[in-house]
Motif scaffolding. Structure first.
Motif, mmCIF file in Angstrom:
data_model
loop_
_atom_site.group_PDB
_atom_site.id
_atom_site.type_symbol
_atom_site.label_atom_id
_atom_site.label_comp_id
_atom_site.label_asym_id
_atom_site.label_seq_id
_atom_site.Cartn_x
_atom_site.Cartn_y
_atom_site.Cartn_z
ATOM 1 N N TRP A 1 0.835 -1.208 0.000
ATOM 2 C CA TRP A 1 0.000 0.000 0.000
ATOM 3 C C TRP A 1 0.862 1.246 0.000
ATOM 4 O O TRP A 1 0.576 2.214 -0.702
ATOM 5 N N ARG A 2 1.942 1.246 0.791
ATOM 6 C CA ARG A 2 2.843 2.405 0.818
ATOM 7 C C ARG A 2 3.422 2.680 -0.559
ATOM 8 O O ARG A 2 3.523 3.833 -0.976
ATOM 9 N N ARG B 1 2.098 1.890 -3.471
ATOM 10 C CA ARG B 1 1.061 2.306 -4.428
ATOM 11 C C ARG B 1 0.465 3.662 -4.092
ATOM 12 O O ARG B 1 -0.114 4.313 -4.961
ATOM 13 N N HIS B 2 0.572 4.077 -2.820
ATOM 14 C CA HIS B 2 -0.087 5.313 -2.379
ATOM 15 C C HIS B 2 0.901 6.236 -1.656
ATOM 16 O O HIS B 2 0.720 6.536 -0.465
ATOM 17 N N ASN C 1 1.363 9.441 -1.830
ATOM 18 C CA ASN C 1 0.766 10.693 -1.350
ATOM 19 C C ASN C 1 -0.020 10.476 -0.057
ATOM 20 O O ASN C 1 0.079 11.274 0.886
ATOM 21 N N GLU C 2 -0.800 9.393 -0.029
ATOM 22 C CA GLU C 2 -1.581 9.083 1.174
ATOM 23 C C GLU C 2 -0.661 8.739 2.349
ATOM 24 O O GLU C 2 -0.933 9.114 3.494
ATOM 25 N N TRP C 3 0.434 8.028 2.050
ATOM 26 C CA TRP C 3 1.404 7.695 3.088
ATOM 27 C C TRP C 3 2.015 8.963 3.676
ATOM 28 O O TRP C 3 2.083 9.126 4.901
#
Length: 281
Positions: A168-169, A171-172, A174-176
Motif C-alpha cells: 500500500w505504501r 502504491r499510495h 501521497n496518502e502515506w
C-alpha cells in the motif's frame, strides 16, 4: 471547532469535535481512536459518515488537545471520559466505533453503560487477557530507542509503517506522506503514549464481553502487523450478537487503506440496526 469537557477524573479536559447534524431516526456516532491516535487520524471516514448523521470524534486523555494526565489510569477510566463527552453533547443513545486501543475502550464502554449504545463496531482490536494474540514483536521493538534514525519524521515513519502494508505504501505515496504529516502536526507526547500503554497492559474483558447484547460489528485486516487478525475471531466467538468482517490484504488502519469500503461497511451496519423489523404478515 474543538470543544472541551471535563473527563471522569477532575482536572482532565477531553477535547472533541462534532461533525454533521442530527438526522431524524438516526443515532449519533461516537468514534474513539487507538494508541497515540487523535481525532484527526480518522481522516475522510468521519467526514463521509457525517453526511448521514451526527459524528463525535475525540482525543483520548494524554494525546492531542486533551490533558496529559500523569497518574495511573485504566481503559475503564478512558471509557468514562467518553461518557462525559456524550453528556456534554446531550447524547443519550448512540452508535460507537473504536479501533485498536479505542476498540478496547469501546468494549469497556459497552459494559459500563450498555443502555447508551445502539450498536458497537470494534476495529483491529482484542479483548485483552492472557489468551489474546500478541502484537508483532517487530512493532513492539520499534518503540525502543532507535539511535540510527535521524529526525522526528524518520522516527514517526518507522512506527507508522506497521499500520499499513508495504504494498500500500508503494502504491499510495501521497496518502502515506499525508499520514505522516497528520501524525507530526498533532501533539503526541511520549509520556502520554507511555501512560496509554500502561492502561492497555492491564486491560482484560475476555470473561465479560459475552454480556454485550447490542449488535456488534468486528472489522480486521488480514495483513494487520500490529494486532493479529485472529483476535477478531476470538471476540466474535465471545459476543453472541456479533459479526466479523475480514478485509483481505489490509493492514491495521483499514479505514485509511480502504476508506470507501470502511465507510460503506460501518454505514450499512448502523443503518441496518436502526431499520424497523420487516413484517412477514
Amino acid at each position: 471547532m474543538t470543544q472541551f469537557t471535563e473527563g471522569s477524573t477532575p482536572g482532565v479536559a477531553i477535547a472533541y469535535r462534532v461533525l454533521g447534524k442530527d438526522v431524524s431516526g438516526r443515532y449519533p456516532l461516537l468514534m474513539i481512536q487507538g494508541l497515540s491516535g487523535t481525532k484527526e487520524d480518522w481522516q475522510e471516514l468521519a467526514t463521509t459518515l457525517s453526511n448521514e448523521r451526527l459524528i463525535i470524534v475525540m482525543d483520548n486523555r494524554c494525546i492531542g488537545e486533551s490533558t496529559i494526565y500523569e497518574e495511573k489510569f485504566t481503559l475503564r477510566d478512558m471509557a468514562a471520559d467518553a461518557l462525559k463527552v456524550l453528556d456534554a453533547c446531550n447524547v443519550q443513545v448512540c452508535h460507537v466505533v473504536g479501533i485498536s486501543m479505542g476498540g478496547m475502550i469501546t468494549q469497556e464502554l459497552a459494559l459500563l453503560a450498555p443502555s447508551r449504545f445502539a450498536s458497537v463496531t470494534l476495529g483491529c482490536t482484542h479483548h485483552g487477557g492472557p489468551n489474546q494474540l500478541p502484537a508483532n514483536p517487530e512493532f513492539r521493538d520499534a518503540f525502543r530507542a532507535q539511535p540510527n534514525l535521524k529526525g522526528k519524521r524518520a522516527i514517526v515513519e518507522n512506527l507508522t509503517r506497521f499500520n499499513v502494508t508495504p504494498e500500500w505504501r508503494a502504491r499510495h505515496p501521497n496518502e502515506w506522506n499525508r499520514m505522516i504529516d497528520i501524525s507530526l502536526a498533532c501533539r503526541r507526547p511520549q509520556k502520554g503514549i507511555f501512560r496509554q500503554i500502561l492502561a492497555i497492559m492491564s486491560f482484560d474483558v475476555a470473561d465479560r464481553i459475552s454480556s454485550i447484547k447490542v449488535p456488534v460489528l468486528i472489522i480486521h485486516g488480514d495483513k494487520d502487523d500490529v494486532l493479529d487478525v485472529g483476535n477478531g475471531a476470538m471476540i466474535r466467538d465471545k459476543i453472541p450478537n456479533s459479526q466479523l468482517h475480514i478485509m483481505p490484504g489490509v493492514g491495521h488502519v483499514f479505514w485509511v487503506m480502504e476508506p470507501e469500503h470502511s465507510a460503506k461497511l460501518i454505514s450499512g451496519f448502523v443503518r441496518g440496526v436502526e431499520m424497523p423489523p420487516t413484517s412477514h404478515l
